[in-house]
Design an enzyme around this catalytic site. Structure first.
Site, PDB file in Angstrom:
ATOM      1  N   ASN A 101      44.652  49.542  30.162  1.00 47.81           N
ATOM      2  CA  ASN A 101      45.068  48.852  31.309  1.00 47.81           C
ATOM      3  C   ASN A 101      43.612  47.661  31.226  1.00 47.81           C
ATOM      4  O   ASN A 101      42.660  48.319  30.712  1.00 47.81           O
ATOM      5  CB  ASN A 101      44.795  49.736  32.455  1.00 47.81           C
ATOM      6  N   ASP A 102      44.060  46.300  31.833  1.00 48.91           N
ATOM      7  CA  ASP A 102      43.278  45.615  31.454  1.00 48.91           C
ATOM      8  C   ASP A 102      42.257  46.294  32.845  1.00 48.91           C
ATOM      9  O   ASP A 102      42.254  46.832  33.339  1.00 48.91           O
ATOM     10  CB  ASP A 102      43.892  44.292  32.250  1.00 48.91           C
ATOM     11  N   TRP A 103      41.141  45.594  32.375  1.00 45.09           N
ATOM     12  CA  TRP A 103      40.033  46.072  33.057  1.00 45.09           C
ATOM     13  C   TRP A 103      40.072  45.708  35.013  1.00 45.09           C
ATOM     14  O   TRP A 103      40.392  45.383  35.591  1.00 45.09           O
ATOM     15  CB  TRP A 103      38.362  45.270  32.877  1.00 45.09           C
ATOM     16  N   GLY A 104      40.212  47.326  35.566  1.00 41.17           N
ATOM     17  CA  GLY A 104      40.794  47.683  37.089  1.00 41.17           C
ATOM     18  C   GLY A 104      41.798  47.277  37.525  1.00 41.17           C
ATOM     19  O   GLY A 104      42.358  47.362  38.040  1.00 41.17           O
ATOM     20  N   GLY A 105      42.895  47.296  36.112  1.00 42.84           N
ATOM     21  CA  GLY A 105      44.365  47.604  36.089  1.00 42.84           C
ATOM     22  C   GLY A 105      44.778  47.900  35.954  1.00 42.84           C
ATOM     23  O   GLY A 105      46.437  48.536  35.536  1.00 42.84           O
TER      24      GLY A 105
END
Length: 325
Positions: free
Chosen positions: A174-178
């Site tokens: 996932n994208d950072w924090g996503g």
């Protein structure tokens, strides 16, 4: 923030990531500059270059437009393929991002993009369909919702299309924090939560396995397999030696050539350029950017150059004493 955790018990080292973009319409030149980026990434003891960005610049509201190859999906896929090959020729992991339709900054974590499936496949998916031919080791999902569902929780996008239709066999993170939902994300096909340490895939995943909501055999084991494969490709299942510092003069020359190649002259009335200093009594250099140029984008993808030359200084140097300052 930028790397996974060690598993000391098994001798598995952390996977370290870093950012970096480039832009030109010449696939061979892209391959050259990405070999440079791959070598520089390696010299920093990083293993994954978080690029190329493969979204389409269809709107000025895209905050990562400066990383894109443009608005044409075929061009983007073709350039990204050369990018990936060049980086990975240096033993560094290239990274397809942001899957999918990461084209706007406002409310990007929760906006819901309604995209007809034909348009989805002909435009937004096409770059990501072309690039797997270069065998990228990693892909990353985007923040927005696509037709009501976050990309990281979409089995249709992650498993049905990327894995099964196109045969992608690298890590999907996932994208950072996503990473939005523990159970839905892991069952959709997400293999790694970033950044580390994990939140949704830590104790929450352990509890989901114990409750039977997630299958260790069908969901967790495949994720571990993809991660170990990339760790092996990056040399992280053996003792990792510190890299020697890389020479930079050759790299700077290549970067300058790529930057020059990326300039497009749209109009040249009466053959005005290139300028001939001996025929110009005076030359005005207008605009704040003449002395304070914008050298790149901002955010987590910012790249600090080794040195900066201003248009004003460069024009003065080229024209020498022909220009009055």
């Amino acid at each position: 923030m930028w790397e996974t955790c060690n598993v000391d018990r098994l001798g598995i080292q952390s996977l370290k990531t870093t950012d970096g973009p480039a832009a030109t319409f010449d696939p061979k030149l892209v391959d050259r500059i990405e070999r440079v980026l791959g070598a520089e990434t390696k010299s920093k003891r990083s293993h994954v270059l978080l690029a190329p960005t493969m979204n389409l610049s269809r709107s000025p509201f895209g905050g990562r437009n400066f990383e894109n190859f443009g608005e044409d999906p075929f061009l983007t896929g073709t350039m990204a393929t050369s990018y990936i090959k060049g980086v990975q020729s240096q033993g560094v992991d290239a990274f397809m991002e942001h899957y999918l339709a990461n084209d706007m900054e406002t409310r990007r974590f929760n906006m819901d993009e309604q995209i007809d499936e034909q348009i989805l496949r002909e435009l937004y998916l096409q770059p990501f369909q072309i690039a797997p031919k270069a065998d990228p080791w990693t892909a990353m999902t985007a923040y927005p919702k696509i037709n009501g569902e976050h990309a990281d929780t979409s089995k249709f996008l992650v498993t049905d299309i990327l894995r099964e239709d196109w045969g992608f066999n690298g890590i999907i993170m996932n994208d950072w924090g996503g990473l939005n939902e523990t159970v839905k994300s892991i069952r959709a096909g997400i293999n790694l939560e970033m950044p580390s340490p994990p939140i949704s895939c830590g104790l929450a995943l352990l509890e989901a396995v114990r409750s039977g909501a997630v299958s260790e055999k069908d969901d967790v084991d495949p994720a571990v397999k993809y991660l170990l494969r990339t760790l092996a490709r990056s040399g992280l299942l053996r003792i990792h030696e510190a890299e020697e510092p890389m020479g930079k003069e050759e790299f700077r020359a290549t970067a300058r050539q790529v930057a020059t190649s990326g300039i497009v002259l749209l109009k040249n009335n009466s053959g005005l350029v290139p300028l001939e200093p001996t025929t110009i009594p005076r030359l005005a250099i207008i605009g704040l950017n003449a002395n304070s140029p914008t050298t790149g984008g901002t955010g987590n993808a910012i790249v600090n150059p080794y040195y900066v030359t201003t248009p004003y200084d460069s024009i003065c140097e080229a024209a020498n004493h022909y220009i009055r300052t």
